[in-house]
Design a protein around this motif. Structure first.
Motif, PDB file in Angstrom:
ATOM      1  N   ALA A 237     -13.402  10.492   6.810  1.00  0.00           N
ATOM      2  CA  ALA A 237     -13.263   9.832   5.509  1.00  0.00           C
ATOM      3  C   ALA A 237     -11.947   9.064   5.399  1.00  0.00           C
ATOM      4  N   ASP A 238     -10.969   9.392   6.238  1.00  0.00           N
ATOM      5  CA  ASP A 238      -9.680   8.703   6.221  1.00  0.00           C
ATOM      6  C   ASP A 238      -9.704   7.399   7.013  1.00  0.00           C
ATOM      7  N   LEU A 239     -10.767   7.150   7.767  1.00  0.00           N
ATOM      8  CA  LEU A 239     -10.823   5.991   8.651  1.00  0.00           C
ATOM      9  C   LEU A 239     -10.658   4.654   7.928  1.00  0.00           C
ATOM     10  N   PRO A 240     -11.308   4.391   6.779  1.00  0.00           N
ATOM     11  CA  PRO A 240     -11.092   3.105   6.113  1.00  0.00           C
ATOM     12  C   PRO A 240      -9.652   2.886   5.675  1.00  0.00           C
ATOM     13  N   ALA A 241      -9.007   3.923   5.172  1.00  0.00           N
ATOM     14  CA  ALA A 241      -7.618   3.773   4.747  1.00  0.00           C
ATOM     15  C   ALA A 241      -6.705   3.516   5.952  1.00  0.00           C
ATOM     16  N   ILE A 242      -6.972   4.195   7.061  1.00  0.00           N
ATOM     17  CA  ILE A 242      -6.168   3.990   8.267  1.00  0.00           C
ATOM     18  C   ILE A 242      -6.389   2.584   8.817  1.00  0.00           C
ATOM     19  N   ALA A 243      -7.648   2.132   8.855  1.00  0.00           N
ATOM     20  CA  ALA A 243      -7.951   0.792   9.353  1.00  0.00           C
ATOM     21  C   ALA A 243      -7.320  -0.265   8.458  1.00  0.00           C
ATOM     22  N   GLY A 244      -7.336  -0.036   7.144  1.00  0.00           N
ATOM     23  CA  GLY A 244      -6.688  -0.971   6.229  1.00  0.00           C
ATOM     24  C   GLY A 244      -5.193  -1.052   6.451  1.00  0.00           C
ATOM     25  N   GLY A 245      -4.578   0.100   6.685  1.00  0.00           N
ATOM     26  CA  GLY A 245      -3.141   0.102   6.949  1.00  0.00           C
ATOM     27  C   GLY A 245      -2.780  -0.584   8.252  1.00  0.00           C
ATOM     28  N   VAL A 246      -3.597  -0.369   9.282  1.00  0.00           N
ATOM     29  CA  VAL A 246      -3.333  -1.009  10.582  1.00  0.00           C
ATOM     30  C   VAL A 246      -3.502  -2.519  10.482  1.00  0.00           C
ATOM     31  N   SER A 247      -4.553  -2.976   9.804  1.00  0.00           N
ATOM     32  CA  SER A 247      -4.757  -4.431   9.702  1.00  0.00           C
ATOM     33  C   SER A 247      -3.690  -5.075   8.836  1.00  0.00           C
ATOM     34  N   ALA A 248      -3.280  -4.415   7.747  1.00  0.00           N
ATOM     35  CA  ALA A 248      -2.214  -4.974   6.910  1.00  0.00           C
ATOM     36  C   ALA A 248      -0.896  -5.019   7.669  1.00  0.00           C
ATOM     37  N   ALA A 249      -0.613  -3.981   8.450  1.00  0.00           N
ATOM     38  CA  ALA A 249       0.629  -3.970   9.227  1.00  0.00           C
ATOM     39  C   ALA A 249       0.611  -5.056  10.304  1.00  0.00           C
ATOM     40  N   THR A 250      -0.536  -5.267  10.940  1.00  0.00           N
ATOM     41  CA  THR A 250      -0.647  -6.318  11.956  1.00  0.00           C
ATOM     42  C   THR A 250      -0.406  -7.685  11.333  1.00  0.00           C
ATOM     43  N   GLY A 251      -1.005  -7.921  10.163  1.00  0.00           N
ATOM     44  CA  GLY A 251      -0.797  -9.194   9.486  1.00  0.00           C
ATOM     45  C   GLY A 251       0.642  -9.387   9.040  1.00  0.00           C
ATOM     46  N   LEU A 252       1.273  -8.320   8.544  1.00  0.00           N
ATOM     47  CA  LEU A 252       2.675  -8.432   8.118  1.00  0.00           C
ATOM     48  C   LEU A 252       3.600  -8.714   9.293  1.00  0.00           C
ATOM     49  N   ILE A 253       3.330  -8.077  10.418  1.00  0.00           N
ATOM     50  CA  ILE A 253       4.158  -8.335  11.609  1.00  0.00           C
ATOM     51  C   ILE A 253       4.018  -9.793  12.039  1.00  0.00           C
ATOM     52  N   ALA A 254       2.797 -10.323  11.996  1.00  0.00           N
ATOM     53  CA  ALA A 254       2.593 -11.725  12.371  1.00  0.00           C
ATOM     54  C   ALA A 254       3.275 -12.664  11.375  1.00  0.00           C
ATOM     55  N   LEU A 255       3.229 -12.346  10.086  1.00  0.00           N
ATOM     56  CA  LEU A 255       3.902 -13.193   9.088  1.00  0.00           C
ATOM     57  C   LEU A 255       5.418 -13.172   9.258  1.00  0.00           C
ATOM     58  N   VAL A 256       5.964 -12.009   9.583  1.00  0.00           N
ATOM     59  CA  VAL A 256       7.408 -11.930   9.849  1.00  0.00           C
ATOM     60  C   VAL A 256       7.749 -12.729  11.099  1.00  0.00           C
ATOM     61  N   GLY A 257       6.877 -12.664  12.107  1.00  0.00           N
ATOM     62  CA  GLY A 257       7.095 -13.463  13.315  1.00  0.00           C
ATOM     63  C   GLY A 257       7.084 -14.950  13.035  1.00  0.00           C
ATOM     64  N   TRP A 258       6.182 -15.408  12.167  1.00  0.00           N
ATOM     65  CA  TRP A 258       6.166 -16.820  11.805  1.00  0.00           C
ATOM     66  C   TRP A 258       7.396 -17.197  10.982  1.00  0.00           C
ATOM     67  N   THR A 259       7.856 -16.288  10.140  1.00  0.00           N
ATOM     68  CA  THR A 259       9.032 -16.580   9.308  1.00  0.00           C
ATOM     69  C   THR A 259      10.278 -16.760  10.157  1.00  0.00           C
ATOM     70  N   PHE A 260      10.451 -15.903  11.148  1.00  0.00           N
ATOM     71  CA  PHE A 260      11.656 -15.944  11.973  1.00  0.00           C
ATOM     72  C   PHE A 260      11.440 -16.619  13.326  1.00  0.00           C
ATOM     73  N   HIS A 261      10.316 -17.300  13.498  1.00  0.00           N
ATOM     74  CA  HIS A 261       9.991 -18.045  14.717  1.00  0.00           C
ATOM     75  C   HIS A 261      10.069 -17.149  15.963  1.00  0.00           C
ATOM     76  N   ALA A 262       9.557 -15.933  15.833  1.00  0.00           N
ATOM     77  CA  ALA A 262       9.506 -14.997  16.958  1.00  0.00           C
ATOM     78  C   ALA A 262       8.085 -15.008  17.507  1.00  0.00           C
ATOM     79  N   THR A 263       7.872 -15.721  18.606  1.00  0.00           N
ATOM     80  CA  THR A 263       6.519 -15.893  19.140  1.00  0.00           C
ATOM     81  C   THR A 263       5.912 -14.586  19.625  1.00  0.00           C
ATOM     82  N   LEU A 264       6.737 -13.630  20.030  1.00  0.00           N
ATOM     83  CA  LEU A 264       6.211 -12.349  20.486  1.00  0.00           C
ATOM     84  C   LEU A 264       5.540 -11.582  19.341  1.00  0.00           C
ATOM     85  N   MET A 265       6.038 -11.777  18.123  1.00  0.00           N
ATOM     86  CA  MET A 265       5.471 -11.078  16.974  1.00  0.00           C
ATOM     87  C   MET A 265       4.222 -11.761  16.428  1.00  0.00           C
TER      88      MET A 265
END
Length: 111
Positions: free
Chosen positions: A24-52
């Motif tokens: 039952a925790d799987l949707p909340a965990i998947a939501g957290g992982v996808s939100a964290a992945t998107g936030l890391i990519a947005l931070v990478g675009w903000t600071f021009h870090a291609t690895l992120m």
């Protein structure tokens, strides 16, 4: 190994034992992982870090609109999953397990 009692913590505080995640925790965990992945990519675009901005090294970079969509989908999935992250007990805060609002309003198809 010494055992720590609850009396040794200030103001009666004691650590909460961790539990194993359930299915039952799987949707909340998947939501957290996808939100964290998107936030890391947005931070990478903000600071021009291609690895992120790439999920896999040496792959095509994730575009900012895709990263924003991942964040929004992750937050929405975490909200819809019905798990209360702040309390950790799955309560939605209404005090009732009924999906109906407490005001007595019912949708017309559910009369």
């Amino acid at each position: 190994m010494t055992r720590i009692s609850a009396a040794s913590f200030p103001h009666g505080w004691s650590p909460v034992p961790l539990r194993r995640p359930r299915l039952a925790d799987l949707p909340a965990i998947a939501g957290g992982v996808s939100a964290a992945t998107g936030l890391i990519a947005l931070v990478g675009w903000t600071f021009h870090a291609t690895l992120m901005t790439t999920v896999v090294p040496r792959a095509v970079a994730m575009k900012p609109n895709t990263a924003l969509a991942l964040v929004l989908i992750g937050v929405g999935l975490a909200i819809i999953s019905g798990r209360c992250v702040a309390r950790g007990d799955g309560a939605s805060g209404s005090g009732s397990s009924s999906p109906q609002p407490r005001s007595g309003w019912r949708p017309p198809w559910n009369t």
